[in-house]
Write a protein that holds these residues in place. Structure first.
Motif: not given
Length: 162
Positions: A139-154
């Motif tokens: 669960y935590l790993t998925q949150d980290l991955v999504l956060t990194q991807q959102i950062y890159e998009e932003q």
């Protein structure tokens, strides 16, 4: 720039509020482009060393995570922070006041959080410290991955280099 994605998991009384004395920190997840680590045992020098090796912390709802780090004695005073939740608030022209990680990930077409923890544990009154480590880590790993991807998009939308 040397970046570190950060997320913490806590017990859930009062939404995990770090100022609620009944809550406790369960684990800390950190991810950079090369490694990922999840701390269940809080060896403060190791956690501080990981943070000190980076120039920027990326988090979603960073104030929550940073309050927990401060509570356990981690010094974050000399590191920059990118809060994906706050960035999305600005990008939405202040219309998304408290966007969730799931909402923002969906907005960028990145997938979603893993529902297992919420549906099979939290919704049934099982607190975070009782969730099996393998499930919580996924669960935590998925949150980290999504956060990194959102950062890159932003970063693309703000016109800055990630």
């Amino acid at each position: 720039m040397n970046v570190l994605v950060l997320d913490v998991e806590t017990t859930i009384s009062n939404k995990g509020n770090p100022f609620d004395l009944t809550n406790k920190l369960v684990c800390i997840g950190m991810k950079n482009p090369y490694n990922q680590i999840i701390f269940y045992q809080f060896d403060l020098p190791d956690i501080q060393a990981w943070i000190n090796e980076h120039q920027l912390i990326i988090a979603f709802n960073a104030k929550f995570d940073l309050h927990w780090l401060r509570k356990i004695g981690i010094n974050i005073s000399k590191i920059k922070v990118w809060d994906c939740q706050l960035a999305e608030f600005l990008l939405s022209n202040q219309t998304m006041k408290y966007p969730s990680l799931d909402e923002v990930a969906a907005l960028y077409g990145l997938g979603s959080k893993i529902d297992t923890v919420k549906l099979e544990f939290w919704d049934k009154g099982i607190d975070t410290d009782q969730i099996p480590r393998d499930i919580l880590s996924e669960y935590l790993t998925q949150d980290l991955v999504l956060t990194q991807q959102i950062y890159e998009e932003q970063c693309k939308l703000f016109g800055v280099k990630p």
